[in-house]
Design a protein around this motif. Structure first.
Motif, short mmCIF file in Angstrom:
data_model
loop_
_atom_site.label_atom_id
_atom_site.label_comp_id
_atom_site.label_asym_id
_atom_site.label_seq_id
_atom_site.Cartn_x
_atom_site.Cartn_y
_atom_site.Cartn_z
N MET A 191 -1.37 -4.46 3.68
CA MET A 191 -2.09 -3.97 2.50
C MET A 191 -3.31 -3.19 2.96
O MET A 191 -4.05 -3.60 3.85
CB MET A 191 -2.51 -5.12 1.59
N SER A 222 2.86 3.92 4.99
CA SER A 222 1.79 3.99 5.99
C SER A 222 2.43 4.12 7.36
O SER A 222 3.62 3.88 7.54
CB SER A 222 0.90 2.74 5.94
N ARG A 230 -4.19 -8.84 -4.63
CA ARG A 230 -3.16 -8.56 -3.62
C ARG A 230 -2.91 -9.76 -2.71
O ARG A 230 -1.77 -10.07 -2.37
CB ARG A 230 -3.57 -7.35 -2.78
N GLU A 272 0.82 -1.21 0.00
CA GLU A 272 0.00 0.00 0.00
C GLU A 272 0.86 1.26 0.00
O GLU A 272 0.35 2.35 0.26
CB GLU A 272 -0.91 0.01 1.22
#
Length: 458
Positions: free
Chosen positions: A310, A191, A291, A188
């Protein structure tokens, strides 16, 4: 300057940085691990637990605040009667319940099957009472740090630092040991899970970016491998960068990064090209399926990868303030059907050490508002799948009741505020449980006193 006249003695700085590829600057310049952010001496670690569990974790974080209703329709009749607008309970195109009160049309059929097969634990009362701002940024920052204070490292960064300090994760030696060089993976991008704060992790402990399907972030784009500099030798711009690095760079991080990019490109291609076991077919046109297929292949075929993170597609993807039912039901069905396939994939290869945890920053109000959606709330589900080697089969934990009225309509733990209240915990207990999975015996010191989810770990 024409490309076919590029001279090896000179290279534009912008071209040089592009040539490094997806590894980025953090992988080039050496950083040392410092203990400023953690008191390692106070962290009790059991290497025996770490080795026995041999845990591998996929974190699916649902940005925007997912509604609990897919996994908890136990109060739906009362909710519908008290709501501004009634729910379409009589129309099975929208709402049909399973025997354990899952929302069948919203992934509930897959949940029911996983519950009955022992693949899913569902906690219906992750109920936020501490610093309950219901603000996306602040709540995500805290949930991904595992504590209700500003600042500090993220859950995965803390875990990386501790495992390295305790000697169970070590730096790889050379590019031949490429699997060992990717203990932590993000699907992703950046984060807060990987925020370092004062940890300053060594480059190999930083998250490696992975794409899904045929997406390989280590493949050079923009014509680097297609543009020929020398037709007689078939030298491309990409190979030019590689040879230039080997010729002029001293031994060290810059030279290693060029070598590592090539190896990671090959490794990522190999992961994406692995054939699935017979009978395992991830759902098509499903971003979660794509994914999870890559993440499961990576974990199954590389024992050194410990955590894959993710996010849901797009920040705020679960922020269903309006037109919620149609979008939410499709999204939850995609998610749960993909996870069900991932569980079947794990079983097909004889693995039982992989777990998948699903949660978000907060839950949602259950009032069906005038925009046909839900506003922010403080009760959410935490779903934990797999992990049969070290997780108990608890099934469904937690009962809820309806509280409030009008636009302020919520669920909360049953008998909340009394001695008989249904078991509940803050979202920070997710972090404590992850830490304990990997051998940290007193995770509360990392989560401001929030303890491990009760009875989950064997």
């Amino acid at each position: 300057m024409k490309r076919h006249n590029i001279k090896e003695e000179h290279i534009d700085r912008r071209d040089f940085l592009k040539g490094v590829g997806a590894l980025g600057i953090s992988s080039i310049f050496p950083l040392s691990l410092r203990s400023a952010g953690l008191d390692y001496e106070s962290i009790a670690f059991d290497s025996g637990v770490y080795e026995r569990n041999d845990a591998q974790t996929i974190i699916v974080y649902l940005y925007g605040g997912p509604s609990e209703l897919a996994g908890n329709m136990t109060n739906i009749e009362a909710i519908s009667q008290m709501s501004q607008n009634p729910y379409p309970l009589d129309d099975e195109r929208y709402i049909k319940l399973t025997k354990d009160d899952f929302w069948g049309n919203a992934g509930g059929y897959a949940m029911q099957r996983m519950l009955e097969s022992g693949d899913m634990n569902l906690f219906r009362t992750c109920y936020r009472t501490v610093d309950d701002t219901k603000a996306h940024g602040e709540c995500t920052s805290q949930a991904q740090r595992g504590k209700e204070t500003a600042g500090g490292a993220g859950i995965v960064a803390n875990l990386a630092s501790i495992l390295y300090h305790k000697g169970v994760v070590s730096e790889p030696s050379g590019t031949d040991d490429i699997g060992k060089s990717i203990p932590f993976v993000t699907m992703e991008g950046e984060s807060t899970f990987f925020t370092e704060d004062e940890l300053n992790l060594d480059p190999f402990l930083k998250p490696v970016a992975f794409g899904s399907g045929s997406d390989n972030p280590y493949r050079r784009g923009g014509g680097y491998e297609r543009h020929l500099l020398n037709r007689e030798t078939n030298t491309t711009l990409g190979s030019y960068f590689d040879s230039l690095s080997q010729r002029y760079s001293r031994e060290g991080k810059i030279k290693e990064s060029f070598e590592r990019r090539v190896t990671l490109e090959k490794f990522a291609n190999e992961i994406n090209e692995i054939e699935l076991p017979e009978g395992i077919d991830y759902p098509e046109n499903n971003v979660f399926g794509s994914r999870l297929k890559t993440a499961m292949n990576l974990l199954i075929h590389n024992e050194h990868t410990k955590v894959v993170s993710m996010g849901s597609p797009g920040l705020g993807g679960w922020d269903d303030h309006s037109n919620a039912i149609d979008r939410y039901t499709r999204r939850m069905t995609d998610l749960m059907e993909a996870i069900e396939t991932a569980m079947a994939h794990m079983k097909a290869v004889g693995k039982s050490n992989i777990n998948i945890v699903v949660f978000g920053e907060f839950g949602r109000n259950v009032n069906y508002n005038n925009s046909l959606g839900w506003d922010h709330g403080n009760n959410q589900n935490v779903y934990w799948f797999g992990g049969g080697d070290y997780m108990n089969r608890l099934g469904i934990v937690g009962e809820t009741e309806v509280t409030g009225s009008g636009t302020r309509l919520y669920t909360r733990p049953k008998n909340f505020g009394t001695s008989g209240a249904s078991y509940h915990f803050q979202v920070f207990s997710v972090a404590a449980t992850i830490y304990r999975l990997y051998g940290i015996q007193n995770p509360e010191i990392l989560t401001n006193g929030n303890s491990v989810i009760r009875d989950l770990l064997s």
